[in-house]
Enzyme design. Structure first.
Site, PDB file in Angstrom:
ATOM      1  N   HIS A   1       0.839  -1.205   0.000  1.00 37.19           N
ATOM      2  CA  HIS A   1       0.000   0.000   0.000  1.00 37.19           C
ATOM      3  C   HIS A   1       0.874   1.255   0.000  1.00 37.19           C
ATOM      4  O   HIS A   1       0.682   2.167  -0.820  1.00 37.19           O
ATOM      5  CB  HIS A   1      -0.898  -0.039   1.242  1.00 37.19           C
ATOM      6  CG  HIS A   1      -1.730   1.180   1.448  1.00 37.19           C
ATOM      7  ND1 HIS A   1      -3.100   1.189   1.321  1.00 37.19           N
ATOM      8  CD2 HIS A   1      -1.394   2.461   1.803  1.00 37.19           C
ATOM      9  CE1 HIS A   1      -3.564   2.392   1.567  1.00 37.19           C
ATOM     10  NE2 HIS A   1      -2.552   3.191   1.877  1.00 37.19           N
ATOM     11  N   GLU A   2       1.839   1.291   0.913  1.00 35.98           N
ATOM     12  CA  GLU A   2       2.720   2.462   0.999  1.00 35.98           C
ATOM     13  C   GLU A   2       3.639   2.559  -0.209  1.00 35.98           C
ATOM     14  O   GLU A   2       3.948   3.659  -0.684  1.00 35.98           O
ATOM     15  CB  GLU A   2       3.547   2.404   2.288  1.00 35.98           C
ATOM     16  CG  GLU A   2       2.725   2.328   3.569  1.00 35.98           C
ATOM     17  CD  GLU A   2       1.775   3.501   3.728  1.00 35.98           C
ATOM     18  OE1 GLU A   2       1.970   4.543   3.088  1.00 35.98           O
ATOM     19  OE2 GLU A   2       0.805   3.363   4.496  1.00 35.98           O
ATOM     20  N   HIS A  12       1.823   4.282  -3.043  1.00 37.48           N
ATOM     21  CA  HIS A  12       1.840   5.738  -2.880  1.00 37.48           C
ATOM     22  C   HIS A  12       3.184   6.300  -3.342  1.00 37.48           C
ATOM     23  O   HIS A  12       3.240   7.285  -4.091  1.00 37.48           O
ATOM     24  CB  HIS A  12       1.637   6.110  -1.411  1.00 37.48           C
ATOM     25  CG  HIS A  12       0.239   5.992  -0.905  1.00 37.48           C
ATOM     26  ND1 HIS A  12      -0.847   6.529  -1.563  1.00 37.48           N
ATOM     27  CD2 HIS A  12      -0.255   5.410   0.225  1.00 37.48           C
ATOM     28  CE1 HIS A  12      -1.947   6.283  -0.871  1.00 37.48           C
ATOM     29  NE2 HIS A  12      -1.617   5.605   0.218  1.00 37.48           N
TER      30      HIS A  12
END
Length: 271
Positions: A59-60, A63
């Protein structure tokens, strides 16, 4: 001419920390599948927690990678492209707290702590895409984990593994939906924020630290809570994941509690 988004090779090398977490996921998942563990529930616990942490790292990373290609070339130097959770701005917020929430509440709490230099990013669509990349990754992770349910069928899939996978899909879907709520502090707000006027953004900014708390306060209300979980189960139903498998997956996950006899996998893990 495209902008330069290259970073030193060392800044992109996958971290041994992440590889270690992925190895725990693979080994514990294999143990659940084959029934090698004397304690099926503990093996399920290790598998779900490690897979959940892997999804948080991805997820990170989503980003960070999107920000890199949108103009923030400082991302690599911060270590965000190595998938190392220890490099995040707030490791407690991004990893520890979501894991604790899964253990205590059985819901996918959104993490988040990669610092992006937004002034380097040009274009509202790029800002929105950076924010959307994280929850979209959770959604993709959910689809991959749900594949045995909606694509291949469940023939030959051991009961314990099926239940663990169902609970993991539930966590991913709940995290996706929570993160897409357009409240300050969550990615959903980050998607719409670039399209708001400067005056509105300035007025909302002081409330950002309390956004997630406000969401959970609202979710605690019976009507909202029921609607939220009805939506989750409706999505899971379309993926072929039934509520019984989710319930039993969470029951197995809580190895410290007495297992519900309706979720027994003794036949699989017996002699």
């Amino acid at each position: 001419m495209s902008s330069v988004t290259t970073t030193p090779r060392g800044d992109r090398r996958v971290s041994p920390v992440f590889l270690g977490i992925a190895a725990v996921m693979a080994v514990s998942g294999y143990a659940v599948w084959k029934g090698f563990s004397d304690n099926a529930a503990f093996a399920v616990f290790l598998f779900v927690v490690s897979a959940w942490v892997v999804s948080l790292c991805l997820h990170e990373y989503a980003h960070a990678r999107t920000a890199l290609h949108s103009g923030d070339i400082t991302i690599g130097a911060k270590g965000y492209l190595t998938l190392n959770p220890l490099k995040y701005t707030h490791a407690l917020l991004s990893i520890v707290l979501p894991v604790v929430f899964v253990i205590l509440g059985g819901i996918g709490l959104p993490g988040g702590a990669v610092y992006i230099e937004r002034d380097r990013v040009r274009g509202r669509w790029r800002h929105s895409l950076i924010s959307a990349a994280g929850p979209l990754t959770n959604a993709l992770f959910a689809l991959v984990c749900a594949m045995p349910f909606w694509l291949f069928g469940l023939g030959g899939v051991p009961l314990a593994f099926r239940q663990a996978l169902a609970f993991l899909v539930f966590l991913q879907v709940s995290a996706t939906l929570l993160n897409l709520v357009p409240v300050p502090g969550l990615d959903g707000y980050g998607v719409i924020e670039p399209w708001l006027s400067h005056r509105i953004r300035r007025q909302i900014a002081p409330f950002a630290p309390f956004g997630l708390i406000a969401v959970f306060v609202v979710l605690y209300q019976g009507t909202v809570n029921n609607a939220f979980f009805d939506l989750i189960y409706a999505i899971l139903g379309h993926l072929g994941v039934d509520q019984n498998s989710i319930y039993c997956g969470q029951d197995l996950f809580r190895f410290w509690s007495t297992q519900d006899p309706r979720c027994s996998v003794a036949a699989f893990f017996g002699p």
